[in-house]
Design a protein around this motif. Structure first.
Motif, PDB file in Angstrom:
ATOM      1  N   LEU A  39       0.826  -1.199   0.000  1.00 24.53           N
ATOM      2  CA  LEU A  39       0.000   0.000   0.000  1.00 24.53           C
ATOM      3  C   LEU A  39       0.865   1.256   0.000  1.00 24.53           C
ATOM      4  O   LEU A  39       0.601   2.213  -0.727  1.00 24.53           O
ATOM      5  CB  LEU A  39      -0.935  -0.002   1.208  1.00 24.53           C
ATOM      6  N   HIS A  40       1.911   1.234   0.796  1.00 26.05           N
ATOM      7  CA  HIS A  40       2.809   2.393   0.838  1.00 26.05           C
ATOM      8  C   HIS A  40       3.487   2.605  -0.510  1.00 26.05           C
ATOM      9  O   HIS A  40       3.527   3.723  -1.022  1.00 26.05           O
ATOM     10  CB  HIS A  40       3.860   2.207   1.927  1.00 26.05           C
ATOM     11  N   VAL A  43       0.497   3.283  -3.367  1.00 28.15           N
ATOM     12  CA  VAL A  43      -0.450   4.387  -3.213  1.00 28.15           C
ATOM     13  C   VAL A  43       0.179   5.596  -2.516  1.00 28.15           C
ATOM     14  O   VAL A  43       0.208   6.697  -3.059  1.00 28.15           O
ATOM     15  CB  VAL A  43      -1.707   3.921  -2.433  1.00 28.15           C
TER      16      VAL A  43
END
Length: 123
Positions: A39-40, A43
């Motif tokens: 996710l890091h 996004v």
């Protein structure tokens, strides 16, 4: 010295893994960490870079960056509590409307940033 510190780090990692492996539900923790990293990287990282590019040309970019960092930290702290599935383990955990409170805090930070920019421009 570097070799000694590296060896100490490897030993500490091994001790940590030794204590983690027998725990039940370890696979869920591993998947959660992998999801957080993905996710890091997919996004959050690109969004931060894009925001940095957009803010770089502003005359009061320090205030805007501070506001964005504060808003990001507030959001990162609050979103996991809001997105947790099922009822909270502690019924008093979500006694307040966290979504509304997050929105109020974000608006307050934005208002303070706008006031600071206006005050700096009047000088």
């Amino acid at each position: 010295m570097r070799i000694t510190l590296g060896a100490a780090g490897v030993v500490l990692i091994a001790v940590g893994l030794f204590h983690l492996l027998p725990l039940p539900g370890l696979w869920g923790v591993v998947v959660g960490f992998a999801g957080a990293i993905a996710l890091h990287d997919v996004v959050v990282g690109p969004l931060v870079l894009l925001a940095g590019l957009l803010v770089a040309r502003l005359p009061d970019r320090a205030v805007v960056r501070g506001a964005l960092i504060t808003m990001g930290a507030l959001t990162l702290i609050t979103v996991p509590v809001l997105l947790r599935p099922g009822p909270p383990p502690n019924p008093t955990l979500l006694a307040q409307p966290y979504g509304l409170n997050l929105l109020i805090c974000l608006v307050a930070v934005a208002v303070v940033a706008v006031v600071l920019v206006l005050v700096r421009r009047r000088r």
